[in-house]
Write a protein that holds these residues in place. Structure first.
Motif, PDB file in Angstrom:
ATOM      1  N   THR A   2       2.344   2.567   6.750  1.00 55.73           N
ATOM      2  CA  THR A   2       3.393   2.046   7.641  1.00 55.73           C
ATOM      3  C   THR A   2       3.160   0.592   8.038  1.00 55.73           C
ATOM      4  O   THR A   2       3.802   0.113   8.973  1.00 55.73           O
ATOM      5  CB  THR A   2       3.469   2.897   8.920  1.00 55.73           C
ATOM      6  N   ASN A   3       2.265  -0.100   7.340  1.00 52.52           N
ATOM      7  CA  ASN A   3       2.007  -1.501   7.627  1.00 52.52           C
ATOM      8  C   ASN A   3       3.288  -2.309   7.449  1.00 52.52           C
ATOM      9  O   ASN A   3       3.992  -2.158   6.454  1.00 52.52           O
ATOM     10  CB  ASN A   3       0.909  -2.028   6.702  1.00 52.52           C
ATOM     11  N   GLU A   4       3.613  -3.150   8.402  1.00 52.70           N
ATOM     12  CA  GLU A   4       4.879  -3.887   8.410  1.00 52.70           C
ATOM     13  C   GLU A   4       5.042  -4.825   7.218  1.00 52.70           C
ATOM     14  O   GLU A   4       6.091  -4.887   6.608  1.00 52.70           O
ATOM     15  CB  GLU A   4       5.008  -4.688   9.713  1.00 52.70           C
ATOM     16  N   SER A   5       4.008  -5.584   6.898  1.00 53.96           N
ATOM     17  CA  SER A   5       4.166  -6.601   5.859  1.00 53.96           C
ATOM     18  C   SER A   5       4.218  -5.996   4.461  1.00 53.96           C
ATOM     19  O   SER A   5       5.067  -6.357   3.654  1.00 53.96           O
ATOM     20  CB  SER A   5       3.041  -7.621   5.954  1.00 53.96           C
ATOM     21  N   LYS A   6       3.311  -5.083   4.143  1.00 53.78           N
ATOM     22  CA  LYS A   6       3.307  -4.411   2.840  1.00 53.78           C
ATOM     23  C   LYS A   6       2.403  -3.197   2.916  1.00 53.78           C
ATOM     24  O   LYS A   6       1.563  -3.081   3.798  1.00 53.78           O
ATOM     25  CB  LYS A   6       2.832  -5.358   1.744  1.00 53.78           C
ATOM     26  N   LYS A   7       2.575  -2.282   1.972  1.00 52.79           N
ATOM     27  CA  LYS A   7       1.711  -1.110   1.923  1.00 52.79           C
ATOM     28  C   LYS A   7       0.320  -1.552   1.473  1.00 52.79           C
ATOM     29  O   LYS A   7       0.168  -2.303   0.527  1.00 52.79           O
ATOM     30  CB  LYS A   7       2.276  -0.083   0.973  1.00 52.79           C
ATOM     31  N   ASP A   8      -0.700  -1.083   2.151  1.00 47.96           N
ATOM     32  CA  ASP A   8      -2.070  -1.478   1.876  1.00 47.96           C
ATOM     33  C   ASP A   8      -2.720  -0.397   1.005  1.00 47.96           C
ATOM     34  O   ASP A   8      -3.407   0.493   1.501  1.00 47.96           O
ATOM     35  CB  ASP A   8      -2.814  -1.657   3.195  1.00 47.96           C
ATOM     36  N   TYR A   9      -2.505  -0.481  -0.317  1.00 47.75           N
ATOM     37  CA  TYR A   9      -2.980   0.559  -1.230  1.00 47.75           C
ATOM     38  C   TYR A   9      -4.502   0.611  -1.316  1.00 47.75           C
ATOM     39  O   TYR A   9      -5.065   1.662  -1.594  1.00 47.75           O
ATOM     40  CB  TYR A   9      -2.375   0.368  -2.621  1.00 47.75           C
ATOM     41  N   ILE A  10      -5.170  -0.514  -1.063  1.00 50.73           N
ATOM     42  CA  ILE A  10      -6.632  -0.512  -1.072  1.00 50.73           C
ATOM     43  C   ILE A  10      -7.165   0.347   0.075  1.00 50.73           C
ATOM     44  O   ILE A  10      -8.237   0.934  -0.017  1.00 50.73           O
ATOM     45  CB  ILE A  10      -7.161  -1.962  -0.992  1.00 50.73           C
ATOM     46  N   LEU A  11      -6.427   0.468   1.125  1.00 49.31           N
ATOM     47  CA  LEU A  11      -6.794   1.314   2.262  1.00 49.31           C
ATOM     48  C   LEU A  11      -6.306   2.748   2.067  1.00 49.31           C
ATOM     49  O   LEU A  11      -6.990   3.697   2.447  1.00 49.31           O
ATOM     50  CB  LEU A  11      -6.191   0.728   3.538  1.00 49.31           C
ATOM     51  N   ILE A  12      -5.151   2.916   1.455  1.00 44.30           N
ATOM     52  CA  ILE A  12      -4.530   4.240   1.316  1.00 44.30           C
ATOM     53  C   ILE A  12      -5.272   5.125   0.316  1.00 44.30           C
ATOM     54  O   ILE A  12      -5.593   6.279   0.617  1.00 44.30           O
ATOM     55  CB  ILE A  12      -3.053   4.092   0.900  1.00 44.30           C
ATOM     56  N   ILE A  13      -5.547   4.612  -0.878  1.00 39.90           N
ATOM     57  CA  ILE A  13      -6.072   5.436  -1.976  1.00 39.90           C
ATOM     58  C   ILE A  13      -7.422   6.091  -1.646  1.00 39.90           C
ATOM     59  O   ILE A  13      -7.568   7.308  -1.799  1.00 39.90           O
ATOM     60  CB  ILE A  13      -6.120   4.623  -3.279  1.00 39.90           C
TER      61      ILE A  13
END
Length: 69
Positions: A41-52
């Motif tokens: 839900t990060n406003e600027s962009k999805k943080d896939y390095i954090l999500i995966i």
């Protein structure tokens, strides 16, 4: 970031009959889930390095929680 490499051994120990404490894996799964939600839900962009990696944490730690009973 710290990765707990003992989780697979804990799952195997739980399945072998040596049941463990369920609270630590439950709180770790909750923490990983919060990081996934934050990254998604990060406003600027999805943080896939954090999500995966945290999705993997949610899966493995939830499995550890389930097998601890």
């Amino acid at each position: 970031m710290f990765v707990d490499t003992r989780i697979p051994f804990t799952i195997f120990a739980n399945l072998s009959g040596g049941k463990g404490q369920p609270w630590q894996p439950a709180m770790a799964a909750f923490s990983c889930l919060l990081w996934v939600i934050y990254g998604w839900t990060n406003e600027s962009k999805k943080d896939y390095i954090l999500i995966i990696p945290n999705i993997a944490g949610v899966i493995f730690v939830t499995l550890t929680f389930i097998t601890s009973f």
